[in-house]
Design a protein around this motif. Structure first.
Motif, mmCIF file in Angstrom:
data_model
loop_
_atom_site.group_PDB
_atom_site.id
_atom_site.type_symbol
_atom_site.label_atom_id
_atom_site.label_comp_id
_atom_site.label_asym_id
_atom_site.label_seq_id
_atom_site.Cartn_x
_atom_site.Cartn_y
_atom_site.Cartn_z
ATOM 1 N N LYS A 267 0.816 -1.202 0.000
ATOM 2 C CA LYS A 267 0.000 0.000 0.000
ATOM 3 C C LYS A 267 0.853 1.258 0.000
ATOM 4 N N THR B 38 -1.307 2.924 -18.167
ATOM 5 C CA THR B 38 -1.837 3.604 -16.990
ATOM 6 C C THR B 38 -1.752 5.105 -17.231
ATOM 7 N N GLN C 22 -0.439 -6.772 -7.830
ATOM 8 C CA GLN C 22 -1.854 -7.110 -7.921
ATOM 9 C C GLN C 22 -2.111 -8.254 -8.898
ATOM 10 N N HIS D 21 -10.773 -6.430 -14.473
ATOM 11 C CA HIS D 21 -10.331 -6.170 -13.092
ATOM 12 C C HIS D 21 -10.154 -4.676 -12.839
ATOM 13 N N ASN D 22 -10.587 -4.214 -11.681
ATOM 14 C CA ASN D 22 -10.369 -2.830 -11.256
ATOM 15 C C ASN D 22 -9.113 -2.768 -10.405
ATOM 16 N N PHE D 23 -8.033 -2.280 -10.976
ATOM 17 C CA PHE D 23 -6.774 -2.160 -10.250
ATOM 18 C C PHE D 23 -6.847 -1.001 -9.264
ATOM 19 N N HIS D 24 -6.204 -1.171 -8.122
ATOM 20 C CA HIS D 24 -6.102 -0.087 -7.142
ATOM 21 C C HIS D 24 -4.742 0.574 -7.338
ATOM 22 N N LEU D 25 -4.731 1.713 -8.031
ATOM 23 C CA LEU D 25 -3.513 2.441 -8.353
ATOM 24 C C LEU D 25 -3.708 3.898 -7.936
ATOM 25 N N PRO D 26 -3.298 4.249 -6.726
ATOM 26 C CA PRO D 26 -3.540 5.612 -6.239
ATOM 27 C C PRO D 26 -3.051 6.678 -7.220
ATOM 28 N N PHE E 154 -5.131 5.295 -13.247
ATOM 29 C CA PHE E 154 -6.107 4.287 -13.643
ATOM 30 C C PHE E 154 -5.602 3.574 -14.888
#
Length: 123
Positions: free
Chosen positions: A14, A111, A26, A80-85, A88
């Motif tokens: 994280k 990205t 991921q 899939h929805n990637f979590h990339l602060p 996207f």
């Protein structure tokens, strides 16, 4: 030498700001330990309104001729929805080679920096 538990590993993931490393982590967690996920190349990408990075990622397996699994995984990954602060995934292209053995999957992931998500609304 650094020792870490699963909980501290999740915390380290994280805290990472490297989008390529987050993608690899991921994807690796989704595909499992029978496969190795690694970045082959990253290069900057930009249009007149957006900027981002093209990530070329390779997934290699210990199981040869596993084309059905890799094909199914590629389809799932596109949804899939990637979590990339602050970023996207704008595009994900998967390619399974036709030459035997089909034991790897090549991904190209674009990205984009999400300026709306990183906009400070307190201003």
């Amino acid at each position: 030498m650094l020792h870490e538990s699963n909980g501290s590993r999740k915390l380290l993931i994280k805290q990472r700001s490297d989008i390529g490393a987050l993608l690899v982590d991921q994807i690796q967690s989704r595909i499992g330990s029978d496969y190795r996920v690694k970045i082959i190349r990253e290069r900057p990408w930009a249009s007149i309104t957006f900027s981002g990075t093209r990530h070329n990622i390779s997934i290699t397996g210990s199981v040869s001729n596993d084309i059905e699994f890799l094909s199914s995984f590629a389809t799932q990954l596109q949804e899939h929805n990637f979590h990339l602060p602050g970023h996207f995934v704008a595009d994900l292209v998967a390619n399974i080679p036709y030459m035997p053995p089909p034991d790897h999957l090549a991904l190209e992931i674009l990205t984009i920096k999400d300026h709306v998500a990183s906009y400070d609304r307190s201003v």
